[in-house]
Design a protein around this motif. Structure first.
Motif, PDB file in Angstrom:
ATOM      1  N   MET A  70       0.686  -1.306   0.074  1.00  0.00           N
ATOM      2  CA  MET A  70      -0.024   0.125   0.030  1.00  0.00           C
ATOM      3  C   MET A  70       0.943   1.153   0.043  1.00  0.00           C
ATOM      4  SD  MET A  70      -3.017  -1.041  -0.534  1.00  0.00           S
ATOM      5  CE  MET A  70      -3.756   0.617  -0.199  1.00  0.00           C
ATOM      6  N   GLY A  74       0.516   3.836  -2.708  1.00  0.00           N
ATOM      7  CA  GLY A  74       0.136   5.338  -2.436  1.00  0.00           C
ATOM      8  C   GLY A  74       1.326   6.176  -2.849  1.00  0.00           C
ATOM      9  N   ILE A 248      -3.531   5.384   4.272  1.00  0.00           N
ATOM     10  CA  ILE A 248      -2.646   4.309   4.062  1.00  0.00           C
ATOM     11  C   ILE A 248      -1.714   4.076   5.350  1.00  0.00           C
ATOM     12  CG2 ILE A 248      -0.389   3.560   3.018  1.00  0.00           C
ATOM     13  CD1 ILE A 248      -1.518   4.463   0.269  1.00  0.00           C
TER      14      ILE A 248
END
Length: 465
Positions: A70, A74, A248
Protein backbone atom coordinates in the motif's frame (compact mmCIF):
# COMPACT_ATOMS: atom_id res chain seq x y z
CA UNK A 1 -20.63 31.85 -5.55
CA UNK A 2 -19.59 32.08 -9.18
CA UNK A 3 -19.76 29.03 -11.43
CA UNK A 4 -15.97 28.96 -11.66
CA UNK A 5 -15.66 28.59 -7.88
CA UNK A 6 -18.14 25.71 -7.56
CA UNK A 7 -16.67 22.61 -5.91
CA UNK A 8 -15.71 19.84 -8.33
CA UNK A 9 -18.37 17.44 -7.10
CA UNK A 10 -21.13 19.80 -8.25
CA UNK A 11 -19.75 20.32 -11.73
CA UNK A 12 -21.40 18.57 -14.66
CA UNK A 13 -19.46 15.50 -15.63
CA UNK A 14 -18.00 15.08 -19.10
CA UNK A 15 -18.83 11.84 -20.96
CA UNK A 16 -15.75 10.06 -19.58
CA UNK A 17 -15.09 12.10 -16.42
CA UNK A 18 -15.30 10.79 -12.88
CA UNK A 19 -16.40 13.35 -10.29
CA UNK A 20 -14.27 14.10 -7.23
CA UNK A 21 -16.98 13.64 -4.61
CA UNK A 22 -15.12 11.65 -1.91
CA UNK A 23 -13.98 13.57 1.15
CA UNK A 24 -10.95 12.64 3.27
CA UNK A 25 -13.35 11.08 5.77
CA UNK A 26 -14.83 8.88 3.04
CA UNK A 27 -11.43 7.75 1.77
CA UNK A 28 -10.19 6.90 5.26
CA UNK A 29 -13.21 4.76 6.04
CA UNK A 30 -13.14 3.09 2.64
CA UNK A 31 -9.59 2.05 3.53
CA UNK A 32 -10.68 1.09 7.02
CA UNK A 33 -13.63 -0.98 5.87
CA UNK A 34 -11.79 -2.68 3.02
CA UNK A 35 -9.70 -4.69 5.49
CA UNK A 36 -12.69 -5.64 7.67
CA UNK A 37 -14.87 -7.95 5.66
CA UNK A 38 -15.64 -11.53 4.84
CA UNK A 39 -11.98 -12.55 4.93
CA UNK A 40 -11.69 -11.55 8.59
CA UNK A 41 -15.10 -12.62 9.87
CA UNK A 42 -15.52 -15.84 7.89
CA UNK A 43 -12.21 -16.72 6.26
CA UNK A 44 -10.42 -16.60 9.60
CA UNK A 45 -12.07 -19.92 10.48
CA UNK A 46 -10.23 -21.72 7.68
CA UNK A 47 -6.94 -20.06 8.62
CA UNK A 48 -7.35 -21.05 12.28
CA UNK A 49 -8.01 -24.64 11.27
CA UNK A 50 -4.77 -24.65 9.25
CA UNK A 51 -2.41 -23.07 11.80
CA UNK A 52 -4.14 -23.05 15.19
CA UNK A 53 -3.34 -20.04 17.42
CA UNK A 54 -0.11 -19.51 15.44
CA UNK A 55 -2.31 -17.98 12.76
CA UNK A 56 -1.70 -14.71 14.66
CA UNK A 57 1.90 -14.77 13.39
CA UNK A 58 0.64 -15.20 9.83
CA UNK A 59 -1.63 -12.15 10.19
CA UNK A 60 1.25 -10.01 11.47
CA UNK A 61 3.61 -11.02 8.66
CA UNK A 62 0.96 -10.70 5.94
CA UNK A 63 -0.14 -7.35 7.35
CA UNK A 64 3.42 -6.01 7.14
CA UNK A 65 3.70 -7.15 3.52
CA UNK A 66 0.36 -5.53 2.68
CA UNK A 67 1.53 -2.27 4.26
CA UNK A 68 4.55 -2.27 1.95
CA UNK A 69 2.26 -2.86 -1.03
CA UNK A 70 0.00 0.00 0.00
CA UNK A 71 2.89 2.39 0.54
CA UNK A 72 4.10 1.54 -2.97
CA UNK A 73 0.60 2.13 -4.34
CA UNK A 74 0.26 5.29 -2.28
CA UNK A 75 3.39 6.82 -3.78
CA UNK A 76 2.08 6.21 -7.29
CA UNK A 77 -1.48 7.34 -6.44
CA UNK A 78 -0.36 10.65 -4.94
CA UNK A 79 1.82 11.27 -7.99
CA UNK A 80 -0.98 10.38 -10.43
CA UNK A 81 -4.47 10.22 -8.86
CA UNK A 82 -6.21 9.36 -12.13
CA UNK A 83 -8.72 6.79 -13.32
CA UNK A 84 -7.55 3.19 -13.49
CA UNK A 85 -5.08 3.50 -10.62
CA UNK A 86 -2.70 0.53 -10.44
CA UNK A 87 -3.93 -0.78 -13.80
CA UNK A 88 -2.74 2.41 -15.42
CA UNK A 89 0.47 2.47 -13.39
CA UNK A 90 1.30 -1.03 -14.62
CA UNK A 91 0.72 0.13 -18.19
CA UNK A 92 2.89 3.21 -17.65
CA UNK A 93 5.84 1.48 -16.00
CA UNK A 94 5.60 -2.13 -17.24
CA UNK A 95 3.98 -1.70 -20.65
CA UNK A 96 0.56 -2.33 -22.25
CA UNK A 97 0.58 -6.05 -21.43
CA UNK A 98 1.23 -5.31 -17.75
CA UNK A 99 -1.62 -2.82 -17.62
CA UNK A 100 -4.08 -5.14 -19.36
CA UNK A 101 -3.27 -8.18 -17.23
CA UNK A 102 -3.22 -6.22 -13.95
CA UNK A 103 -6.54 -4.51 -14.61
CA UNK A 104 -8.42 -7.59 -15.73
CA UNK A 105 -6.91 -9.81 -13.04
CA UNK A 106 -8.20 -7.31 -10.47
CA UNK A 107 -11.66 -7.47 -12.04
CA UNK A 108 -11.55 -11.27 -11.83
CA UNK A 109 -10.25 -11.07 -8.25
CA UNK A 110 -13.11 -8.88 -7.14
CA UNK A 111 -15.71 -11.03 -8.91
CA UNK A 112 -14.36 -14.14 -7.17
CA UNK A 113 -14.38 -12.28 -3.85
CA UNK A 114 -18.00 -11.35 -4.60
CA UNK A 115 -18.82 -15.05 -4.95
CA UNK A 116 -17.16 -15.60 -1.57
CA UNK A 117 -19.21 -12.78 -0.08
CA UNK A 118 -22.36 -14.27 -1.59
CA UNK A 119 -21.47 -17.61 -0.01
CA UNK A 120 -20.80 -15.98 3.34
CA UNK A 121 -23.95 -13.86 3.22
CA UNK A 122 -26.14 -16.92 2.77
CA UNK A 123 -24.37 -18.62 5.70
CA UNK A 124 -24.82 -15.61 7.99
CA UNK A 125 -28.51 -15.17 7.18
CA UNK A 126 -29.04 -18.92 7.27
CA UNK A 127 -27.89 -18.78 10.90
CA UNK A 128 -31.18 -17.01 11.64
CA UNK A 129 -33.52 -18.13 8.86
CA UNK A 130 -32.38 -21.55 7.68
CA UNK A 131 -35.65 -22.18 5.80
CA UNK A 132 -35.29 -19.15 3.50
CA UNK A 133 -33.39 -19.84 0.24
CA UNK A 134 -30.08 -18.00 0.21
CA UNK A 135 -30.63 -16.58 -3.26
CA UNK A 136 -33.47 -14.41 -1.95
CA UNK A 137 -31.12 -12.47 0.33
CA UNK A 138 -28.38 -12.25 -2.27
CA UNK A 139 -30.69 -10.98 -5.01
CA UNK A 140 -31.87 -8.21 -2.72
CA UNK A 141 -28.28 -7.29 -1.79
CA UNK A 142 -27.21 -7.11 -5.46
CA UNK A 143 -30.16 -4.87 -6.30
CA UNK A 144 -29.44 -2.57 -3.37
CA UNK A 145 -25.69 -2.16 -3.96
CA UNK A 146 -26.29 -1.55 -7.67
CA UNK A 147 -28.77 1.19 -6.85
CA UNK A 148 -26.41 2.81 -4.35
CA UNK A 149 -23.57 2.87 -6.90
CA UNK A 150 -25.73 4.37 -9.63
CA UNK A 151 -26.73 7.46 -7.66
CA UNK A 152 -23.49 9.40 -6.99
CA UNK A 153 -20.01 8.54 -5.77
CA UNK A 154 -20.70 10.59 -2.64
CA UNK A 155 -23.59 8.24 -1.83
CA UNK A 156 -21.22 5.28 -2.10
CA UNK A 157 -18.68 7.05 0.10
CA UNK A 158 -21.27 7.92 2.73
CA UNK A 159 -22.71 4.40 2.71
CA UNK A 160 -19.27 2.84 3.16
CA UNK A 161 -18.51 5.32 5.93
CA UNK A 162 -21.48 4.23 8.04
CA UNK A 163 -21.11 0.52 7.25
CA UNK A 164 -17.42 0.69 8.17
CA UNK A 165 -18.27 2.59 11.34
CA UNK A 166 -20.63 -0.22 12.36
CA UNK A 167 -17.91 -2.83 11.75
CA UNK A 168 -15.22 -0.86 13.56
CA UNK A 169 -17.44 -0.12 16.56
CA UNK A 170 -18.54 -3.75 16.81
CA UNK A 171 -14.99 -5.12 16.68
CA UNK A 172 -13.75 -2.66 19.30
CA UNK A 173 -16.73 -3.54 21.53
CA UNK A 174 -16.05 -7.25 21.03
CA UNK A 175 -12.38 -6.86 21.92
CA UNK A 176 -13.23 -4.83 25.04
CA UNK A 177 -15.89 -7.35 26.11
CA UNK A 178 -13.51 -10.26 25.52
CA UNK A 179 -10.73 -8.60 27.50
CA UNK A 180 -13.17 -7.89 30.33
CA UNK A 181 -14.13 -11.57 30.45
CA UNK A 182 -10.47 -12.56 30.56
CA UNK A 183 -9.32 -9.97 33.10
CA UNK A 184 -12.27 -10.43 35.48
CA UNK A 185 -12.10 -14.22 35.20
CA UNK A 186 -15.83 -14.47 34.56
CA UNK A 187 -17.43 -17.90 34.59
CA UNK A 188 -19.49 -18.50 31.48
CA UNK A 189 -22.34 -20.98 30.99
CA UNK A 190 -21.06 -22.55 27.77
CA UNK A 191 -18.71 -25.04 29.41
CA UNK A 192 -15.51 -23.47 28.00
CA UNK A 193 -13.00 -21.83 30.30
CA UNK A 194 -11.77 -18.47 28.96
CA UNK A 195 -8.11 -17.72 29.48
CA UNK A 196 -4.92 -16.80 27.69
CA UNK A 197 -3.76 -20.38 28.21
CA UNK A 198 -6.17 -21.38 25.41
CA UNK A 199 -3.47 -20.12 23.04
CA UNK A 200 -1.20 -23.05 23.89
CA UNK A 201 -3.19 -25.53 26.01
CA UNK A 202 -4.61 -27.51 23.09
CA UNK A 203 -1.71 -29.21 21.25
CA UNK A 204 0.46 -26.11 21.60
CA UNK A 205 0.58 -22.63 20.07
CA UNK A 206 1.51 -24.06 16.66
CA UNK A 207 -0.17 -27.50 16.57
CA UNK A 208 0.75 -27.99 12.90
CA UNK A 209 4.20 -26.46 13.17
CA UNK A 210 5.80 -24.00 10.78
CA UNK A 211 4.18 -25.68 7.81
CA UNK A 212 0.71 -24.94 9.18
CA UNK A 213 1.60 -21.25 9.51
CA UNK A 214 2.98 -21.13 5.98
CA UNK A 215 -0.03 -22.86 4.42
CA UNK A 216 -2.39 -20.52 6.29
CA UNK A 217 -0.98 -17.62 4.27
CA UNK A 218 -3.06 -18.85 1.32
CA UNK A 219 -6.20 -17.89 3.26
CA UNK A 220 -4.81 -15.12 5.49
CA UNK A 221 -3.93 -12.89 2.53
CA UNK A 222 -7.56 -13.15 1.49
CA UNK A 223 -8.47 -11.21 4.64
CA UNK A 224 -6.66 -8.19 3.16
CA UNK A 225 -7.95 -8.64 -0.39
CA UNK A 226 -9.60 -5.52 -1.75
CA UNK A 227 -7.54 -3.10 0.31
CA UNK A 228 -6.05 -1.88 -2.98
CA UNK A 229 -9.49 -0.36 -3.68
CA UNK A 230 -8.11 2.62 -1.81
CA UNK A 231 -5.98 3.40 -4.87
CA UNK A 232 -9.07 3.52 -7.08
CA UNK A 233 -10.73 6.03 -4.76
CA UNK A 234 -7.92 8.53 -5.47
CA UNK A 235 -9.48 9.41 -8.84
CA UNK A 236 -12.63 10.65 -7.09
CA UNK A 237 -11.09 12.09 -3.91
CA UNK A 238 -11.38 15.83 -3.46
CA UNK A 239 -7.88 16.05 -1.97
CA UNK A 240 -5.96 12.85 -2.84
CA UNK A 241 -2.62 14.32 -1.78
CA UNK A 242 -3.90 14.56 1.78
CA UNK A 243 -6.46 11.74 1.93
CA UNK A 244 -4.39 8.87 0.49
CA UNK A 245 -1.34 9.20 2.80
CA UNK A 246 -3.53 9.58 5.89
CA UNK A 247 -5.55 6.48 4.98
CA UNK A 248 -2.53 4.32 4.14
CA UNK A 249 -0.62 5.24 7.27
CA UNK A 250 -3.45 3.82 9.41
CA UNK A 251 -2.87 0.29 8.03
CA UNK A 252 -0.34 -0.96 10.66
CA UNK A 253 -2.55 -0.24 13.65
CA UNK A 254 -5.58 -1.55 11.78
CA UNK A 255 -3.80 -4.86 11.24
CA UNK A 256 -2.85 -5.10 14.91
CA UNK A 257 -6.25 -4.06 16.26
CA UNK A 258 -8.74 -5.65 13.91
CA UNK A 259 -6.94 -8.83 12.88
CA UNK A 260 -4.40 -9.76 15.53
CA UNK A 261 -6.36 -8.18 18.40
CA UNK A 262 -9.80 -9.51 17.47
CA UNK A 263 -8.68 -13.03 16.54
CA UNK A 264 -6.36 -13.18 19.55
CA UNK A 265 -9.24 -12.39 21.90
CA UNK A 266 -11.60 -14.97 20.45
CA UNK A 267 -8.87 -17.62 20.60
CA UNK A 268 -8.48 -16.87 24.31
CA UNK A 269 -12.20 -17.17 24.99
CA UNK A 270 -12.46 -20.80 23.88
CA UNK A 271 -10.24 -23.55 22.48
CA UNK A 272 -9.34 -23.06 18.84
CA UNK A 273 -10.47 -26.65 18.24
CA UNK A 274 -14.10 -25.52 18.58
CA UNK A 275 -13.81 -23.69 15.24
CA UNK A 276 -15.17 -25.97 12.51
CA UNK A 277 -15.60 -23.51 9.61
CA UNK A 278 -19.36 -24.04 9.29
CA UNK A 279 -20.02 -20.42 10.26
CA UNK A 280 -18.04 -17.36 11.29
CA UNK A 281 -15.32 -18.19 13.83
CA UNK A 282 -16.44 -15.13 15.77
CA UNK A 283 -20.03 -16.36 16.02
CA UNK A 284 -18.94 -19.90 16.90
CA UNK A 285 -16.70 -18.74 19.74
CA UNK A 286 -19.42 -16.65 21.36
CA UNK A 287 -21.81 -19.57 21.05
CA UNK A 288 -19.20 -21.85 22.61
CA UNK A 289 -18.71 -19.64 25.68
CA UNK A 290 -22.45 -19.45 26.25
CA UNK A 291 -23.16 -15.95 25.00
CA UNK A 292 -25.71 -16.55 22.24
CA UNK A 293 -27.00 -12.98 22.48
CA UNK A 294 -23.53 -11.65 21.70
CA UNK A 295 -23.27 -14.18 18.88
CA UNK A 296 -26.52 -12.89 17.37
CA UNK A 297 -25.31 -9.30 17.57
CA UNK A 298 -22.05 -10.29 15.94
CA UNK A 299 -23.93 -12.18 13.23
CA UNK A 300 -25.71 -8.93 12.38
CA UNK A 301 -22.31 -7.25 12.16
CA UNK A 302 -20.86 -9.85 9.81
CA UNK A 303 -23.94 -9.49 7.59
CA UNK A 304 -23.18 -5.76 7.50
CA UNK A 305 -19.56 -6.56 6.63
CA UNK A 306 -20.57 -8.83 3.75
CA UNK A 307 -22.96 -6.22 2.36
CA UNK A 308 -20.29 -3.54 2.71
CA UNK A 309 -17.89 -5.76 0.78
CA UNK A 310 -20.40 -6.22 -2.06
CA UNK A 311 -20.90 -2.46 -2.14
CA UNK A 312 -17.14 -1.83 -2.33
CA UNK A 313 -16.71 -4.54 -4.98
CA UNK A 314 -19.32 -2.92 -7.20
CA UNK A 315 -17.51 0.41 -6.87
CA UNK A 316 -14.02 -0.96 -7.45
CA UNK A 317 -14.82 -3.15 -10.46
CA UNK A 318 -16.81 -0.35 -12.07
CA UNK A 319 -13.92 2.10 -11.67
CA UNK A 320 -11.33 -0.37 -12.92
CA UNK A 321 -13.46 -1.16 -16.00
CA UNK A 322 -13.77 2.59 -16.59
CA UNK A 323 -9.99 2.92 -16.46
CA UNK A 324 -9.43 -0.08 -18.73
CA UNK A 325 -11.88 1.32 -21.25
CA UNK A 326 -10.08 4.68 -21.24
CA UNK A 327 -6.85 2.83 -22.10
CA UNK A 328 -8.50 0.85 -24.88
CA UNK A 329 -8.37 -2.44 -22.95
CA UNK A 330 -12.16 -2.74 -22.55
CA UNK A 331 -15.20 -1.69 -24.63
CA UNK A 332 -15.36 2.08 -25.00
CA UNK A 333 -18.92 2.18 -23.63
CA UNK A 334 -17.61 1.22 -20.19
CA UNK A 335 -15.71 4.52 -20.00
CA UNK A 336 -18.80 6.69 -20.38
CA UNK A 337 -20.24 8.45 -17.35
CA UNK A 338 -23.59 10.10 -16.76
CA UNK A 339 -24.13 13.68 -15.60
CA UNK A 340 -23.32 12.60 -12.03
CA UNK A 341 -19.94 11.19 -13.07
CA UNK A 342 -21.02 7.57 -12.58
CA UNK A 343 -19.82 4.94 -15.11
CA UNK A 344 -23.31 3.49 -15.54
CA UNK A 345 -22.45 0.79 -18.09
CA UNK A 346 -19.55 -0.41 -15.94
CA UNK A 347 -21.77 -0.62 -12.85
CA UNK A 348 -24.37 -2.48 -14.92
CA UNK A 349 -21.70 -4.96 -15.99
CA UNK A 350 -20.87 -5.60 -12.35
CA UNK A 351 -24.54 -6.20 -11.51
CA UNK A 352 -24.75 -8.77 -14.31
CA UNK A 353 -21.56 -10.49 -13.14
CA UNK A 354 -22.82 -10.60 -9.53
CA UNK A 355 -26.02 -12.19 -10.79
CA UNK A 356 -23.91 -14.92 -12.41
CA UNK A 357 -22.22 -15.31 -9.04
CA UNK A 358 -25.65 -15.72 -7.46
CA UNK A 359 -26.47 -18.54 -9.90
CA UNK A 360 -23.13 -20.23 -9.15
CA UNK A 361 -23.80 -19.94 -5.43
CA UNK A 362 -27.05 -21.82 -5.90
CA UNK A 363 -25.49 -24.52 -8.08
CA UNK A 364 -22.10 -25.20 -6.45
CA UNK A 365 -21.73 -27.53 -3.45
CA UNK A 366 -21.61 -26.22 0.09
CA UNK A 367 -18.42 -25.64 2.09
CA UNK A 368 -16.45 -24.31 -0.87
CA UNK A 369 -15.32 -21.14 0.87
CA UNK A 370 -11.69 -22.18 1.42
CA UNK A 371 -11.27 -23.09 -2.27
CA UNK A 372 -12.94 -19.86 -3.37
CA UNK A 373 -10.74 -17.90 -0.98
CA UNK A 374 -7.66 -19.60 -2.42
CA UNK A 375 -8.66 -18.68 -5.99
CA UNK A 376 -9.17 -15.10 -4.84
CA UNK A 377 -5.84 -15.27 -3.04
CA UNK A 378 -4.03 -16.03 -6.32
CA UNK A 379 -5.61 -13.06 -8.08
CA UNK A 380 -5.11 -10.81 -5.04
CA UNK A 381 -1.44 -11.68 -4.61
CA UNK A 382 -0.82 -11.38 -8.35
CA UNK A 383 -2.28 -7.85 -8.39
CA UNK A 384 -0.18 -6.89 -5.37
CA UNK A 385 2.89 -8.31 -7.10
CA UNK A 386 2.20 -6.17 -10.17
CA UNK A 387 1.76 -3.09 -7.96
CA UNK A 388 5.17 -3.76 -6.39
CA UNK A 389 6.86 -4.35 -9.77
CA UNK A 390 5.28 -1.16 -11.17
CA UNK A 391 6.57 0.77 -8.19
CA UNK A 392 10.09 -0.66 -8.51
CA UNK A 393 10.11 0.29 -12.20
CA UNK A 394 8.97 3.82 -11.32
CA UNK A 395 11.64 4.17 -8.63
CA UNK A 396 14.31 3.11 -11.12
CA UNK A 397 13.18 5.94 -13.40
CA UNK A 398 13.43 8.34 -10.48
CA UNK A 399 16.93 7.05 -9.66
CA UNK A 400 17.98 7.67 -13.28
CA UNK A 401 16.65 11.22 -13.10
CA UNK A 402 13.85 10.60 -15.59
CA UNK A 403 11.17 11.44 -13.01
CA UNK A 404 11.08 13.82 -10.06
CA UNK A 405 10.88 12.25 -6.57
CA UNK A 406 7.34 11.70 -5.28
CA UNK A 407 5.63 13.54 -2.44
CA UNK A 408 4.84 10.32 -0.51
CA UNK A 409 7.86 8.02 -0.98
CA UNK A 410 7.62 4.41 0.14
CA UNK A 411 10.04 3.51 2.95
CA UNK A 412 12.99 1.16 2.64
CA UNK A 413 13.40 1.21 -1.13
CA UNK A 414 14.62 -0.97 -2.76
CA UNK A 415 15.11 -3.63 -0.03
CA UNK A 416 11.57 -3.42 1.36
CA UNK A 417 10.08 -3.63 -2.11
CA UNK A 418 12.03 -6.75 -3.04
CA UNK A 419 11.24 -8.39 0.31
CA UNK A 420 7.54 -7.82 -0.37
CA UNK A 421 7.96 -9.24 -3.89
CA UNK A 422 9.60 -12.36 -2.44
CA UNK A 423 6.72 -12.76 0.01
CA UNK A 424 4.12 -12.57 -2.78
CA UNK A 425 5.99 -15.09 -4.91
CA UNK A 426 6.24 -17.36 -1.85
CA UNK A 427 2.47 -17.24 -1.26
CA UNK A 428 1.83 -18.16 -4.90
CA UNK A 429 4.19 -21.12 -4.50
CA UNK A 430 2.38 -22.20 -1.33
CA UNK A 431 -0.87 -22.40 -3.29
CA UNK A 432 0.74 -25.21 -5.27
CA UNK A 433 2.16 -26.92 -2.20
CA UNK A 434 -1.23 -27.75 -0.66
CA UNK A 435 -3.56 -30.26 -2.31
CA UNK A 436 -6.51 -28.18 -1.12
CA UNK A 437 -5.38 -24.98 -2.84
CA UNK A 438 -3.49 -26.47 -5.80
CA UNK A 439 -6.55 -26.24 -8.12
CA UNK A 440 -6.64 -22.51 -7.34
CA UNK A 441 -3.04 -22.13 -8.53
CA UNK A 442 -3.73 -23.95 -11.78
CA UNK A 443 -6.91 -21.94 -12.31
CA UNK A 444 -4.99 -18.72 -11.70
CA UNK A 445 -2.18 -19.67 -14.09
CA UNK A 446 -4.64 -20.66 -16.83
CA UNK A 447 -6.46 -17.37 -16.33
CA UNK A 448 -3.15 -15.52 -16.63
CA UNK A 449 -2.29 -17.32 -19.87
CA UNK A 450 -5.72 -16.50 -21.30
CA UNK A 451 -5.35 -12.82 -20.39
CA UNK A 452 -1.89 -12.63 -21.99
CA UNK A 453 -3.16 -14.32 -25.16
CA UNK A 454 -6.19 -12.02 -25.28
CA UNK A 455 -4.04 -8.91 -24.98
CA UNK A 456 -1.62 -10.08 -27.66
CA UNK A 457 -4.46 -10.93 -30.02
CA UNK A 458 -6.16 -7.60 -29.38
CA UNK A 459 -2.90 -5.68 -29.88
CA UNK A 460 -2.27 -7.57 -33.12
CA UNK A 461 -5.69 -6.67 -34.47
CA UNK A 462 -5.26 -2.99 -33.59
CA UNK A 463 -1.85 -3.04 -35.27
CA UNK A 464 -3.23 -4.53 -38.46
CA UNK A 465 -5.97 -1.92 -38.59
Amino acid sequence: MSPSSSPPRLAAAQPHTLVRGLTTRHVQFIALGSAIGTGLFYGSAGAIQMAGPAVLVAYVVAGLAVFLVMRALGEMAVRDPGAGSFGRYARTYLGPLGGFVTGWMFVIEMLVVAVADVTALTVYLGHWWPAVPGWVWVAGAIALVTGLNLVHVKVFGETEFWLSLVKVTAIIAMIVAGLAILVLGLHLPGGSTPGIENLWAHDGFAPYGLWGVLVSFTVVVFAFGGIETLGLSAAEAQDPGRAIPRAINTIPWRVLLFHVGAIGVILCLAPWTTVDGRSSAFVQIFDAVGLPAAAHVLNAVVITAAFSALNAITFSIGRMLHGLAEQGDAPEALARTNHRGVPVAAVGFVAAALTVGLVLDVLVPENVFVLVASVASFATVFVWLMILLSHLAMKRRIARGELAPGAFPAPGWPVAGWVAVAFMVGVLALLGASAQSRPALWTGLVTLVVLVATQRLSAGRRGSR
